[in-house]
Design a protein around this motif. Structure first.
Motif, PDB file in Angstrom:
ATOM      1  N   ASP A  13       0.843  -1.191   0.000  1.00  0.00           N
ATOM      2  CA  ASP A  13       0.000   0.000   0.000  1.00  0.00           C
ATOM      3  C   ASP A  13       0.884   1.249   0.000  1.00  0.00           C
ATOM      4  OD1 ASP A  13      -1.740   2.081   0.474  1.00  0.00           O
ATOM      5  OD2 ASP A  13      -2.863   1.058   2.048  1.00  0.00           O
ATOM      6  N   ILE A  14       1.004   1.904  -1.154  1.00  0.00           N
ATOM      7  CA  ILE A  14       1.866   3.077  -1.278  1.00  0.00           C
ATOM      8  C   ILE A  14       1.386   4.205  -0.372  1.00  0.00           C
ATOM      9  CG2 ILE A  14       2.775   4.828  -2.852  1.00  0.00           C
ATOM     10  CD1 ILE A  14       3.885   2.029  -3.287  1.00  0.00           C
ATOM     11  N   THR A 189      18.034   9.959  -4.945  1.00  0.00           N
ATOM     12  CA  THR A 189      17.953  11.414  -4.893  1.00  0.00           C
ATOM     13  C   THR A 189      16.497  11.832  -4.684  1.00  0.00           C
ATOM     14  OG1 THR A 189      17.615  11.655  -7.269  1.00  0.00           O
ATOM     15  CG2 THR A 189      19.905  11.584  -6.478  1.00  0.00           C
ATOM     16  N   LEU A 190      16.305  13.088  -4.310  1.00  0.00           N
ATOM     17  CA  LEU A 190      14.944  13.602  -4.154  1.00  0.00           C
ATOM     18  C   LEU A 190      14.191  13.570  -5.485  1.00  0.00           C
ATOM     19  CD1 LEU A 190      15.682  16.613  -1.786  1.00  0.00           C
ATOM     20  CD2 LEU A 190      14.419  14.534  -1.183  1.00  0.00           C
ATOM     21  N   GLN A 191      14.911  13.816  -6.585  1.00  0.00           N
ATOM     22  CA  GLN A 191      14.267  13.759  -7.903  1.00  0.00           C
ATOM     23  C   GLN A 191      13.815  12.341  -8.221  1.00  0.00           C
ATOM     24  OE1 GLN A 191      13.635  16.530 -10.041  1.00  0.00           O
ATOM     25  NE2 GLN A 191      12.270  14.932 -10.834  1.00  0.00           N
ATOM     26  N   MET A 192      14.643  11.358  -7.895  1.00  0.00           N
ATOM     27  CA  MET A 192      14.269   9.963  -8.127  1.00  0.00           C
ATOM     28  C   MET A 192      13.053   9.588  -7.296  1.00  0.00           C
ATOM     29  SD  MET A 192      18.126   8.367  -8.157  1.00  0.00           S
ATOM     30  CE  MET A 192      17.620   6.649  -8.115  1.00  0.00           C
ATOM     31  N   LEU A 193      12.993  10.087  -6.054  1.00  0.00           N
ATOM     32  CA  LEU A 193      11.833   9.827  -5.193  1.00  0.00           C
ATOM     33  C   LEU A 193      10.577  10.411  -5.813  1.00  0.00           C
ATOM     34  CD1 LEU A 193      10.459   8.955  -2.543  1.00  0.00           C
ATOM     35  CD2 LEU A 193      11.238  11.123  -1.536  1.00  0.00           C
ATOM     36  N   LEU A 197       7.292   8.194  -7.429  1.00  0.00           N
ATOM     37  CA  LEU A 197       5.930   8.342  -6.920  1.00  0.00           C
ATOM     38  C   LEU A 197       4.967   8.724  -8.045  1.00  0.00           C
ATOM     39  CD1 LEU A 197       6.657  10.148  -3.536  1.00  0.00           C
ATOM     40  CD2 LEU A 197       5.785   7.827  -3.836  1.00  0.00           C
ATOM     41  N   TYR A 198       5.442   9.545  -8.963  1.00  0.00           N
ATOM     42  CA  TYR A 198       4.596   9.923 -10.107  1.00  0.00           C
ATOM     43  C   TYR A 198       4.288   8.698 -10.967  1.00  0.00           C
ATOM     44  CZ  TYR A 198       3.238  11.847 -14.619  1.00  0.00           C
ATOM     45  OH  TYR A 198       2.573  12.108 -15.787  1.00  0.00           O
ATOM     46  N   PHE A 199       5.318   7.930 -11.300  1.00  0.00           N
ATOM     47  CA  PHE A 199       5.115   6.778 -12.166  1.00  0.00           C
ATOM     48  C   PHE A 199       4.340   5.658 -11.472  1.00  0.00           C
ATOM     49  CE2 PHE A 199       8.809   8.623 -14.472  1.00  0.00           C
ATOM     50  CZ  PHE A 199       8.176   8.796 -15.693  1.00  0.00           C
ATOM     51  N   SER A 200       4.495   5.557 -10.137  1.00  0.00           N
ATOM     52  CA  SER A 200       3.717   4.532  -9.424  1.00  0.00           C
ATOM     53  C   SER A 200       2.231   4.858  -9.475  1.00  0.00           C
ATOM     54  CB  SER A 200       4.189   4.424  -7.969  1.00  0.00           C
ATOM     55  OG  SER A 200       3.786   5.548  -7.211  1.00  0.00           O
ATOM     56  N   LYS A 201       1.930   6.157  -9.444  1.00  0.00           N
ATOM     57  CA  LYS A 201       0.518   6.578  -9.518  1.00  0.00           C
ATOM     58  C   LYS A 201      -0.042   6.395 -10.918  1.00  0.00           C
ATOM     59  CE  LYS A 201      -2.446  10.549  -8.480  1.00  0.00           C
ATOM     60  NZ  LYS A 201      -2.471  11.959  -7.992  1.00  0.00           N
ATOM     61  N   GLU A 202       0.788   6.706 -11.919  1.00  0.00           N
ATOM     62  CA  GLU A 202       0.311   6.641 -13.300  1.00  0.00           C
ATOM     63  C   GLU A 202       0.359   5.233 -13.887  1.00  0.00           C
ATOM     64  OE1 GLU A 202      -0.984   9.245 -15.046  1.00  0.00           O
ATOM     65  OE2 GLU A 202      -0.840  10.341 -13.139  1.00  0.00           O
ATOM     66  N   LEU A 209      10.127   3.715  -1.296  1.00  0.00           N
ATOM     67  CA  LEU A 209       9.591   3.721   0.063  1.00  0.00           C
ATOM     68  C   LEU A 209       9.627   2.306   0.647  1.00  0.00           C
ATOM     69  CD1 LEU A 209       6.499   6.061  -0.401  1.00  0.00           C
ATOM     70  CD2 LEU A 209       8.740   6.653   0.554  1.00  0.00           C
ATOM     71  N   MET A 210      10.049   2.218   1.893  1.00  0.00           N
ATOM     72  CA  MET A 210      10.184   0.925   2.560  1.00  0.00           C
ATOM     73  C   MET A 210       9.428   0.958   3.890  1.00  0.00           C
ATOM     74  SD  MET A 210      14.269   0.237   1.973  1.00  0.00           S
ATOM     75  CE  MET A 210      14.762   1.705   2.885  1.00  0.00           C
TER      76      MET A 210
END
Length: 301
Positions: A13-14, A189-193, A197-202, A209-210
């Motif tokens: 669950d993200i 990196t913060l950009q990778m984070l 998250l964007y691609f996980s949503k799309e 995230l762990m």
């Protein structure tokens, strides 16, 4: 002792991880650790974030960040060693052999005085240097790797080495490559984070995230019986009959993690006896609680 049970819970669950999870950030040079944690908090869209092991603004590398209630687990990373790769500059040339000799003298227990701007009281204290390795040397510049006890000031270490060499010296660059069991290769990196998250949503992809338990893998575990979990969640001390399994050797007063059979962290506490003794007891108190992670009523009896 046994490895019968999983080391980490399965959390897919993200949204839960955004509010209760952990991310290992590769801190850039410039911002404070607090600012990086705040940016990570805003990226995941949660209300609270904490970090373990403050890095000076110019220092880069491994910065564990925890969101929401998971921040309570950060304290237990302070028990772990840290590793850095850095560059120091000597104020005059010395031989490689001289540097190697001084490095050997600075391996083991050393005395340190925190810097003037440190967040702790300025008094001399002992810190352990587990490994101090000379990687490269060019003129007055020294590339080194150091594994040390938490709370060691690497800038002070560089200054002290320069003083003992008799030429003076200072730290030029520093990167943290490990905090306990958390490695540079675990960091993003913060950009990778943000991108993940964007691609996980799309597209439903994975994120870095762990679960909170990722911060606690270095602690010896006591697996609880199902009917003991909620009792511990309410703050009751763990008694021997509530133990399902002891996984790893530990001594009396060592910090231990109390968890469920599916690897969810319930609490951390101090063992009242060694693992060997507890395995042979039928009754009595097994651990005194320090921090309860799981809310009462969360886990079925």
């Amino acid at each position: 002792m046994s490895d019968k049970y999983p080391k980490l819970p399965v959390v897919e669950d993200i949204e839960y991880l955004k509010n209760n999870g952990v991310v290992i950030v590769d801190k850039p040079s410039g911002p404070t650790s607090h600012q990086v944690a705040a940016w990570a908090r805003d990226i995941v869209g949660t209300s609270k974030a904490g970090h373990a092991g403050t890095l000076d603004p110019k220092v880069t590398g491994v910065l564990p960040i925890a969101f929401g209630p998971s921040a309570r687990a950060l304290h237990y990373l302070h028990l772990s060693s840290k590793e850095y790769v850095g560059v120091m500059r000597l104020h005059h040339k010395v031989s490689r052999d001289d540097v190697l000799e001084i490095f050997s003298q600075f391996t083991g227990p050393i005395f340190q005085m925190p810097p003037v701007r440190a967040a702790v009281k300025r008094q001399r204290r002992v810190r352990n240097i587990f490994e101090l390795e000379l990687l490269e040397m060019e003129e007055e510049k020294i590339l080194f790797k150091v594994s040390c006890e938490s709370g060691t000031y690497i800038r002070t270490l560089c200054f002290d080495i320069g003083e003992v060499l008799g030429v003076g010296g200072h730290m030029v660059e520093l990167r943290r490559t490990r905090v306990g069991h958390l490695l540079e290769s675990d960091s993003v990196t913060l950009q990778m984070l943000s991108d993940s998250l964007y691609f996980s949503k799309e597209e439903g992809g994975k994120t870095p995230l762990m679960p909170m338990e990722s911060l606690l893998l270095h602690l010896p575990r006591i697996i609880l019986k199902d009917n003991a979990v909620d009792t511990v969640c309410h703050g009751a001390q763990l008694n021997v009959p509530g133990i399902e399994l002891i996984e790893k050797d530990f001594k009396s007063q060592d910090v231990v993690l109390l968890c469920t059979k599916d690897a969810r962290a319930v609490a951390a506490g101090r063992a009242r006896a060694s693992s060997e003794t507890l395995e042979n007891l039928k009754k009595g108190e097994a651990a005194t609680l320090e921090t309860v992670f799981m809310e009462p009523g969360t886990y079925p009896k």
